[in-house]
Design a protein around this motif. Structure first.
Motif, mmCIF file in Angstrom:
data_model
loop_
_atom_site.group_PDB
_atom_site.id
_atom_site.type_symbol
_atom_site.label_atom_id
_atom_site.label_comp_id
_atom_site.label_asym_id
_atom_site.label_seq_id
_atom_site.Cartn_x
_atom_site.Cartn_y
_atom_site.Cartn_z
ATOM 1 N N ALA A 22 54.094 117.303 -5.359
ATOM 2 C CA ALA A 22 54.322 116.534 -4.008
ATOM 3 C C ALA A 22 52.765 116.714 -3.282
ATOM 4 O O ALA A 22 52.223 117.857 -2.756
ATOM 5 C CB ALA A 22 55.135 116.454 -3.424
ATOM 6 N N THR A 23 52.547 115.598 -2.212
ATOM 7 C CA THR A 23 51.282 115.640 -1.758
ATOM 8 C C THR A 23 52.460 115.544 -0.194
ATOM 9 O O THR A 23 53.493 115.080 0.388
ATOM 10 C CB THR A 23 50.749 114.096 -1.723
ATOM 11 N N VAL A 24 51.661 116.836 0.565
ATOM 12 C CA VAL A 24 51.780 116.706 1.910
ATOM 13 C C VAL A 24 51.639 116.525 2.670
ATOM 14 O O VAL A 24 49.555 116.318 3.061
ATOM 15 C CB VAL A 24 51.640 118.604 2.483
ATOM 16 N N GLU A 25 51.874 115.010 3.470
ATOM 17 C CA GLU A 25 51.549 114.215 4.738
ATOM 18 C C GLU A 25 51.931 114.915 6.072
ATOM 19 O O GLU A 25 52.765 115.807 5.745
ATOM 20 C CB GLU A 25 52.038 113.363 4.426
ATOM 21 N N PRO A 26 51.373 114.387 6.925
ATOM 22 C CA PRO A 26 51.398 115.294 8.516
ATOM 23 C C PRO A 26 53.364 114.967 8.946
ATOM 24 O O PRO A 26 53.534 116.144 9.364
ATOM 25 C CB PRO A 26 51.241 113.957 9.574
ATOM 26 N N TRP A 27 53.927 114.039 8.197
ATOM 27 C CA TRP A 27 54.888 114.232 8.488
ATOM 28 C C TRP A 27 55.856 114.721 7.656
ATOM 29 O O TRP A 27 57.575 114.748 7.568
ATOM 30 C CB TRP A 27 55.422 112.870 8.742
ATOM 31 N N GLY A 28 55.719 115.074 6.276
ATOM 32 C CA GLY A 28 56.320 115.976 5.264
ATOM 33 C C GLY A 28 55.718 115.075 4.385
ATOM 34 O O GLY A 28 54.566 115.265 3.791
ATOM 35 N N LEU A 29 56.558 115.546 3.116
ATOM 36 C CA LEU A 29 56.308 115.249 1.397
ATOM 37 C C LEU A 29 56.082 114.701 1.597
ATOM 38 O O LEU A 29 56.918 113.369 2.114
ATOM 39 C CB LEU A 29 57.162 115.830 0.922
ATOM 40 N N ALA A 30 55.754 113.396 0.530
ATOM 41 C CA ALA A 30 55.113 111.899 -0.227
ATOM 42 C C ALA A 30 57.141 111.284 -0.475
ATOM 43 O O ALA A 30 57.581 112.365 -1.330
ATOM 44 C CB ALA A 30 54.059 111.267 0.207
ATOM 45 N N GLY A 31 57.152 110.125 0.221
ATOM 46 C CA GLY A 31 58.630 109.851 0.179
ATOM 47 C C GLY A 31 59.655 110.605 -0.132
ATOM 48 O O GLY A 31 60.779 109.684 -0.258
ATOM 49 N N ASP A 32 59.864 111.405 1.002
ATOM 50 C CA ASP A 32 60.838 112.072 1.582
ATOM 51 C C ASP A 32 60.920 111.534 2.704
ATOM 52 O O ASP A 32 60.533 111.533 4.484
ATOM 53 C CB ASP A 32 60.638 113.546 1.589
ATOM 54 N N ARG A 33 62.585 110.737 2.644
ATOM 55 C CA ARG A 33 63.200 111.357 3.775
ATOM 56 C C ARG A 33 63.192 109.543 4.894
ATOM 57 O O ARG A 33 62.555 109.844 6.110
ATOM 58 C CB ARG A 33 63.722 111.849 5.299
ATOM 59 N N ARG A 34 61.966 108.840 3.982
ATOM 60 C CA ARG A 34 61.664 107.360 4.714
ATOM 61 C C ARG A 34 63.122 106.548 5.112
ATOM 62 O O ARG A 34 62.625 105.742 5.518
ATOM 63 C CB ARG A 34 60.034 107.382 3.554
ATOM 64 N N TRP A 35 64.110 106.994 4.675
ATOM 65 C CA TRP A 35 65.055 105.560 4.273
ATOM 66 C C TRP A 35 66.013 106.822 5.037
ATOM 67 O O TRP A 35 66.597 107.921 4.951
ATOM 68 C CB TRP A 35 65.738 105.173 3.202
ATOM 69 N N ALA A 36 66.856 105.659 5.773
ATOM 70 C CA ALA A 36 68.065 106.824 6.535
ATOM 71 C C ALA A 36 69.074 105.123 6.293
ATOM 72 O O ALA A 36 69.322 103.599 5.986
ATOM 73 C CB ALA A 36 67.723 107.204 7.788
ATOM 74 N N VAL A 37 70.428 105.917 6.276
ATOM 75 C CA VAL A 37 71.778 105.342 6.568
ATOM 76 C C VAL A 37 72.278 104.997 7.426
ATOM 77 O O VAL A 37 72.876 105.962 8.224
ATOM 78 C CB VAL A 37 73.098 105.308 5.298
ATOM 79 N N VAL A 38 72.496 103.891 8.327
ATOM 80 C CA VAL A 38 73.174 103.724 9.834
ATOM 81 C C VAL A 38 74.104 102.733 9.819
ATOM 82 O O VAL A 38 74.571 102.209 9.189
ATOM 83 C CB VAL A 38 71.944 103.440 10.717
ATOM 84 N N ASP A 39 75.128 103.289 11.122
ATOM 85 C CA ASP A 39 75.858 102.323 11.243
ATOM 86 C C ASP A 39 75.836 101.104 11.667
ATOM 87 O O ASP A 39 74.415 100.954 12.567
ATOM 88 C CB ASP A 39 77.288 102.955 11.974
ATOM 89 N N GLU A 40 76.752 99.833 12.376
ATOM 90 C CA GLU A 40 76.061 98.861 13.050
ATOM 91 C C GLU A 40 75.790 98.617 14.760
ATOM 92 O O GLU A 40 74.407 98.209 14.770
ATOM 93 C CB GLU A 40 77.535 98.357 13.575
ATOM 94 N N ALA A 41 75.871 100.122 15.011
ATOM 95 C CA ALA A 41 75.328 100.424 16.125
ATOM 96 C C ALA A 41 73.325 100.769 15.833
ATOM 97 O O ALA A 41 72.878 101.532 16.923
ATOM 98 C CB ALA A 41 75.509 101.277 16.620
#
Length: 268
Positions: A22-41
């Motif tokens: 994997a590519t190491v970027e300043p914020w982590g591995l490329a493609g790692d945790r760029r999406w998240a699931v949230v509630d209506e708030a």
């Protein structure tokens, strides 16, 4: 010491995807945790409260977007997020880009409550919390407190011996990005700087463990381990500890089999 496992988590709280490099970027591995699931708030729907999140298999798609799958649901191709930003409640981040209605409906059905899928368009917008070892200019994706989490196979073997169960714990409970072997058990506790392959890392802090580790990643059933045993052997400052959080000092590639060298040890 060498790297024996590398994993990315395309969706925060979803299942990890083993990769050979994997590519190491300043914020982590490329493609790692760029999406998240949230509630209506806009607050994160946490795996510890919604164990079915661990059943989500997500693959990053070339050009952006995701391919989602989970037991009992049809696979879903999610196009790149391109809407107007919506409020979210992550430390150091107040807005993210929502996915489409189909993705929201898919996660709502999965969790049995209103849910939305959001994308972090620019991780430079989220800095690491100083309370968790962040320094000025250091950034992170939707991961909790650091770009990478590293755990040790030797440390897990000792923990398994202490638990004394018939079946060893799956390292997936601890949700690491990199697993190493060849170090003494818990040697990583004292590391302050480490080189993995071609990348230098700063250890920002030890990793305190929560109820997520008590969820079996296969059955999704909650138990008492490993927190019960960690509390007996690895409890201080009111928390239990397993693994270390890392901040990259330079970009590069992380590969299976990479040598691991401790470049600075807090024990002197």
């Amino acid at each position: 010491m060498r790297v024996v496992d590398i994993r990315i988590y395309p969706v925060k709280s979803g299942a990890g995807c083993p990769v050979p490099e994997a590519t190491v970027e300043p914020w982590g591995l490329a493609g790692d945790r760029r999406w998240a699931v949230v509630d209506e708030a806009g607050d994160n729907l946490w795996l510890g409260e919604y164990p079915r999140m661990a059943s989500v298999r997500a693959q990053n798609v070339d050009g952006g977007g995701l391919l989602l799958s989970a037991p009992g649901l049809p696979d879903l191709q999610v196009p790149p997020a391109a809407g107007e930003p919506v409020p979210v409640g992550f430390t150091g981040l107040d807005r993210a880009i929502p996915a489409g209605d189909e993705a929201h409906a898919w996660f709502t059905r999965l969790l049995g409550r209103t849910a939305r899928l959001v994308w972090l368009d620019d991780p430079h917008r989220r800095t690491i919390d100083p309370a968790h070892g962040g320094l000025p200019g250091e950034v992170v994706s939707f991961a909790w407190d650091a770009p990478l989490l590293l755990t040790s196979a030797a440390s897990l073997r000792v923990l398994d011996e202490q638990i004394g169960g018939d079946t060893p714990l799956d390292m997936a409970r601890f949700r690491p990005n990199a697993v190493i072997d060849g170090a003494a058990p818990y040697a990583e506790d004292s590391w302050t700087d480490v080189r993995i392959g071609e990348v230098d890392f700063r250890v920002s802090e030890l990793c305190d463990r929560c109820a997520v580790t008590t969820i079996d990643p296969v059955t999704l059933v909650k138990g008492k381990e490993p927190l019960r045993t960690l509390a007996k052997h690895r409890r201080w400052d009111g928390k239990t500890w397993f693994g270390i959080r890392l901040v990259p000092r330079n970009p590069g590639r992380l590969r299976l089999g990479d040598p691991v060298t401790v470049t600075s040890d807090g024990q002197g």
